[in-house]
Design a protein around this motif. Structure first.
Motif, PDB file in Angstrom:
ATOM      1  N   THR A 213      32.158  51.661  62.361  1.00  0.00           N
ATOM      2  CA  THR A 213      32.683  52.789  61.597  1.00  0.00           C
ATOM      3  C   THR A 213      32.443  54.070  62.375  1.00  0.00           C
ATOM      4  N   PRO A 214      33.463  54.920  62.520  1.00  0.00           N
ATOM      5  CA  PRO A 214      33.286  56.164  63.270  1.00  0.00           C
ATOM      6  C   PRO A 214      32.091  56.972  62.754  1.00  0.00           C
ATOM      7  N   ALA A 215      31.359  57.574  63.679  1.00  0.00           N
ATOM      8  CA  ALA A 215      30.112  58.251  63.329  1.00  0.00           C
ATOM      9  C   ALA A 215      30.316  59.327  62.276  1.00  0.00           C
ATOM     10  N   ARG A 216      31.462  60.000  62.305  1.00  0.00           N
ATOM     11  CA  ARG A 216      31.664  61.102  61.350  1.00  0.00           C
ATOM     12  C   ARG A 216      31.863  60.596  59.924  1.00  0.00           C
ATOM     13  N   LEU A 217      32.146  59.293  59.783  1.00  0.00           N
ATOM     14  CA  LEU A 217      32.309  58.710  58.454  1.00  0.00           C
ATOM     15  C   LEU A 217      31.090  57.898  58.031  1.00  0.00           C
ATOM     16  N   ALA A 218      30.264  57.527  58.984  1.00  0.00           N
ATOM     17  CA  ALA A 218      29.165  56.593  58.714  1.00  0.00           C
ATOM     18  C   ALA A 218      27.904  57.327  58.271  1.00  0.00           C
ATOM     19  N   ALA A 219      28.028  58.109  57.234  1.00  0.00           N
ATOM     20  CA  ALA A 219      26.908  58.903  56.748  1.00  0.00           C
ATOM     21  C   ALA A 219      25.964  58.062  55.902  1.00  0.00           C
ATOM     22  N   ALA A 220      24.672  58.293  56.098  1.00  0.00           N
ATOM     23  CA  ALA A 220      23.678  57.596  55.267  1.00  0.00           C
ATOM     24  C   ALA A 220      23.608  58.210  53.876  1.00  0.00           C
ATOM     25  N   ASP A 221      23.777  59.519  53.797  1.00  0.00           N
ATOM     26  CA  ASP A 221      23.729  60.239  52.526  1.00  0.00           C
ATOM     27  C   ASP A 221      25.039  59.993  51.772  1.00  0.00           C
ATOM     28  N   LEU A 222      24.945  59.482  50.583  1.00  0.00           N
ATOM     29  CA  LEU A 222      26.149  59.146  49.813  1.00  0.00           C
ATOM     30  C   LEU A 222      26.846  60.368  49.207  1.00  0.00           C
ATOM     31  N   ARG A 223      26.343  61.563  49.487  1.00  0.00           N
ATOM     32  CA  ARG A 223      26.998  62.789  49.034  1.00  0.00           C
ATOM     33  C   ARG A 223      27.376  63.677  50.230  1.00  0.00           C
ATOM     34  N   THR A 224      27.565  63.073  51.387  1.00  0.00           N
ATOM     35  CA  THR A 224      27.939  63.814  52.586  1.00  0.00           C
ATOM     36  C   THR A 224      29.334  64.416  52.417  1.00  0.00           C
ATOM     37  N   PRO A 225      29.529  65.696  52.791  1.00  0.00           N
ATOM     38  CA  PRO A 225      30.862  66.292  52.687  1.00  0.00           C
ATOM     39  C   PRO A 225      31.848  65.637  53.641  1.00  0.00           C
ATOM     40  N   LEU A 226      33.080  65.511  53.198  1.00  0.00           N
ATOM     41  CA  LEU A 226      34.153  64.988  54.031  1.00  0.00           C
ATOM     42  C   LEU A 226      34.390  65.911  55.219  1.00  0.00           C
ATOM     43  N   PRO A 227      34.441  65.358  56.444  1.00  0.00           N
ATOM     44  CA  PRO A 227      34.816  66.199  57.588  1.00  0.00           C
ATOM     45  C   PRO A 227      36.251  66.672  57.422  1.00  0.00           C
ATOM     46  N   VAL A 228      36.502  67.948  57.573  1.00  0.00           N
ATOM     47  CA  VAL A 228      37.846  68.500  57.383  1.00  0.00           C
ATOM     48  C   VAL A 228      38.304  69.235  58.634  1.00  0.00           C
ATOM     49  N   GLY A 229      39.624  69.415  58.710  1.00  0.00           N
ATOM     50  CA  GLY A 229      40.184  70.185  59.811  1.00  0.00           C
ATOM     51  C   GLY A 229      40.520  69.325  61.012  1.00  0.00           C
TER      52      GLY A 229
END
Length: 229
Positions: A213-229
């Motif tokens: 899974t791409p690193a920018r999506l593979a967040a451990a925190d389940l409330r991580t903000p969506l990367p935008v832009g």
């Protein structure tokens, strides 16, 4: 006019690779309870995602189908939407053989996607503002890769709080559960639709390609903000 007894689910025309080595099945939203026809506008809302995945995935042999349900509603214990999703998985296997499948479900379709995740062909599930009621089972997602996208201002029946609770429970049965929150967006994710589709496409294509899974999506925190832009 179709009757309840004779109406059948359908798969949309194939998008992407003409001879698929993997398939993305897109499950649109609907209603909690209704035996009326599905609304075409709900299907249209997922077409941009379907076209994006098909375009980006064709080179790796990925094709996309969108499921057209028999009925607009989940309909209680009948779970009509989940039954249609199971039919679609069987139909994909009949047409293309033993190919891996990634499920992408929006709202009602998200509930159906997680409900049928135990099918042996399913390798990943992406839920976009999924409707995941309290107590929804998680055992069937064992071994699957999961991404949930949810607007942090969603206060609908398919609330962000419920999908967070589901993700926390799902981590007890499968290690790869990622959940991204869309800042300031409600249930329809109108402000960041393109960013949601980009993240969803990136996730499912990685899963179908057996890539991490791409690193920018593979967040451990389940409330991580969506990367935008």
């Amino acid at each position: 006019m179709f009757s309840r007894r004779t109406r059948q689910p359908e798969l949309s025309p194939l998008l992407g690779a003409p001879e698929p080595r993997a398939v993305v099945l897109v499950l649109p939203g609907g209603s909690v309870k209704s035996h009326g026809r599905p609304l075409s506008i709900v299907e249209w809302s997922m077409r941009d995602l379907a076209k994006r995945v098909a375009g980006e995935g064709a080179g790796q042999g990925v094709a996309v189908h969108l499921l057209r349900y028999r009925f607009r509603g989940w309909n209680g214990e009948d779970a009509d939407t989940a039954a249609d999703a199971r039919w679609a998985l069987a139909e994909i296997a009949r047409r293309y053989g033993d190919v891996p499948v990634a499920l992408v479900g929006n709202s009602l379709g998200g509930r159906a996607a997680f409900a049928v995740a135990g099918h042996p062909s399913v390798v990943a599930v992406a839920g976009v503002a999924p409707w995941l009621p309290e107590g929804e089972p998680v055992a069937q997602v064992a071994g699957r890769r999961i991404l949930i996208l949810h607007g942090d201002a969603d206060r609908s029946t398919a609330s962000a709080a419920l999908s967070l609770a589901y993700a926390e429970r799902a981590r007890e049965v499968t290690p790869e559960v990622h959940r991204l929150e869309v800042p300031g967006d409600g249930h329809f994710l109108l402000r960041h639709a393109k960013d949601c589709w980009a993240a969803t496409a990136e996730f499912v294509l990685a899963a179908l390609g057996s890539a991490e899974t791409p690193a920018r999506l593979a967040a451990a925190d389940l409330r991580t903000p969506l990367p935008v832009g």
